[in-house]
Design a protein around this motif. Structure first.
Motif, short mmCIF file in Angstrom:
data_model
loop_
_atom_site.label_atom_id
_atom_site.label_comp_id
_atom_site.label_asym_id
_atom_site.label_seq_id
_atom_site.Cartn_x
_atom_site.Cartn_y
_atom_site.Cartn_z
N GLU A 11 0.84 -1.22 0.00
CA GLU A 11 0.00 0.00 0.00
C GLU A 11 0.87 1.26 0.00
O GLU A 11 0.56 2.23 -0.70
N VAL A 12 1.96 1.23 0.76
CA VAL A 12 2.87 2.38 0.78
C VAL A 12 3.46 2.59 -0.61
O VAL A 12 3.50 3.71 -1.12
N LEU A 13 3.88 1.50 -1.24
CA LEU A 13 4.50 1.60 -2.56
C LEU A 13 3.49 1.97 -3.64
O LEU A 13 3.82 2.68 -4.59
N TRP A 14 2.26 1.50 -3.51
CA TRP A 14 1.24 1.89 -4.49
C TRP A 14 0.91 3.37 -4.37
O TRP A 14 0.59 4.01 -5.35
N HIS A 15 1.01 3.87 -3.17
CA HIS A 15 0.72 5.30 -2.96
C HIS A 15 1.82 6.17 -3.55
O HIS A 15 1.54 7.20 -4.16
N GLN A 16 3.07 5.75 -3.35
CA GLN A 16 4.20 6.51 -3.89
C GLN A 16 5.41 5.61 -4.03
O GLN A 16 5.82 4.96 -3.06
N ALA A 17 5.98 5.58 -5.20
CA ALA A 17 7.17 4.77 -5.44
C ALA A 17 8.06 5.52 -6.41
O ALA A 17 7.58 6.37 -7.16
N PRO A 18 9.34 5.26 -6.41
CA PRO A 18 10.03 4.30 -5.56
C PRO A 18 10.23 4.83 -4.14
O PRO A 18 10.24 6.05 -3.92
N ARG A 19 10.38 3.90 -3.21
CA ARG A 19 10.62 4.25 -1.80
C ARG A 19 11.71 3.34 -1.24
O ARG A 19 11.83 2.18 -1.63
N SER A 20 12.46 3.88 -0.29
CA SER A 20 13.48 3.08 0.39
C SER A 20 12.85 2.36 1.58
O SER A 20 11.75 2.72 2.03
N ALA A 21 13.56 1.38 2.10
CA ALA A 21 13.08 0.66 3.29
C ALA A 21 12.90 1.63 4.45
O ALA A 21 11.93 1.52 5.21
N GLU A 22 13.80 2.59 4.56
CA GLU A 22 13.72 3.58 5.66
C GLU A 22 12.47 4.45 5.52
O GLU A 22 11.81 4.77 6.51
N GLU A 23 12.12 4.83 4.29
CA GLU A 23 10.92 5.63 4.06
C GLU A 23 9.65 4.83 4.37
O GLU A 23 8.70 5.36 4.95
N ILE A 24 9.68 3.56 4.00
CA ILE A 24 8.53 2.70 4.30
C ILE A 24 8.40 2.54 5.81
O ILE A 24 7.30 2.65 6.37
N LEU A 25 9.52 2.30 6.49
CA LEU A 25 9.51 2.16 7.94
C LEU A 25 8.98 3.43 8.61
O LEU A 25 8.16 3.35 9.53
N ALA A 26 9.39 4.60 8.13
CA ALA A 26 8.93 5.86 8.71
C ALA A 26 7.41 6.00 8.59
O ALA A 26 6.75 6.56 9.46
#
Length: 122
Positions: free
Chosen positions: A12-27
Motif C-alpha cells: 500500500e505504501v508503494l502503491w501510494h508513492q514509489a520508488p521508496r526506500s526501506a527507511e521511508e517505508i519504515l517511517a
C-alpha cells in the motif's frame, strides 16, 4: 501470487508513492505497526522473491517499486474470497453482507445501478 496481510501494508505504501526506500517505508508504517527496520526489510525481501516489487540500487540503499498493480492484487484477492467462501458467486456474497451489515440506501442504489449496467451490456 499470495500476499500476506503484512506484505500488503508495505505494498500500500508503494502503491501510494514509489520508488521508496526501506527507511521511508519504515517511517510511514513503523510507528503504526510497531515494526522495526528488520521487519520491513524481511517483508521487502519476501516481496522481491514473489516478484511483487523490484529493487534498484541508489548509492548505499535500494529503492523499491511495485511490479504488482493494486488493481491486479484486489482482483486476485476478491476472486480468492469469492471462490473460497461463496463458490465463485457474487450473489451469495451480497446476500451475506446484507444480512450481516445493514446496507445503506446509497449502497442499495449503487448495487441497482451496477446491475442495470450489467443488464445493458448483455
Amino acid at each position: 501470487m499470495a500476499i500476506s496481510e503484512a506484505e500488503a501494508i508495505v505494498m500500500e505504501v508503494l502503491w501510494h508513492q514509489a520508488p521508496r526506500s526501506a527507511e521511508e517505508i519504515l517511517a510511514e508504517v513503523g510507528p503504526r505497526q510497531a515494526w522495526q527496520e528488520g521487519t520491513v526489510k524481511s517483508l521487502l525481501n519476501r516481496l522481491l522473491k514473489k516478484k511483487a516489487v523490484k529493487a534498484e540500487r541508489e548509492g548505499r540503499r535500494y529503492l523499491y517499486t511495485p511490479l504488482l498493480s493494486r488493481e491486479k492484487y484486489v482482483s486476485q484477492e476478491s476472486k480468492g474470497l469469492l471462490d473460497r467462501l461463496f463458490g465463485g458467486r457474487v450473489a451469495p456474497l451480497v446476500a451475506h453482507f446484507s444480512e450481516q451489515h445493514k446496507l445503506s440506501r446509497k449502497d442499495v442504489a449503487e448495487l441497482r445501478r451496477l446491475l442495470e449496467e450489467l443488464d445493458d451490456e448483455r
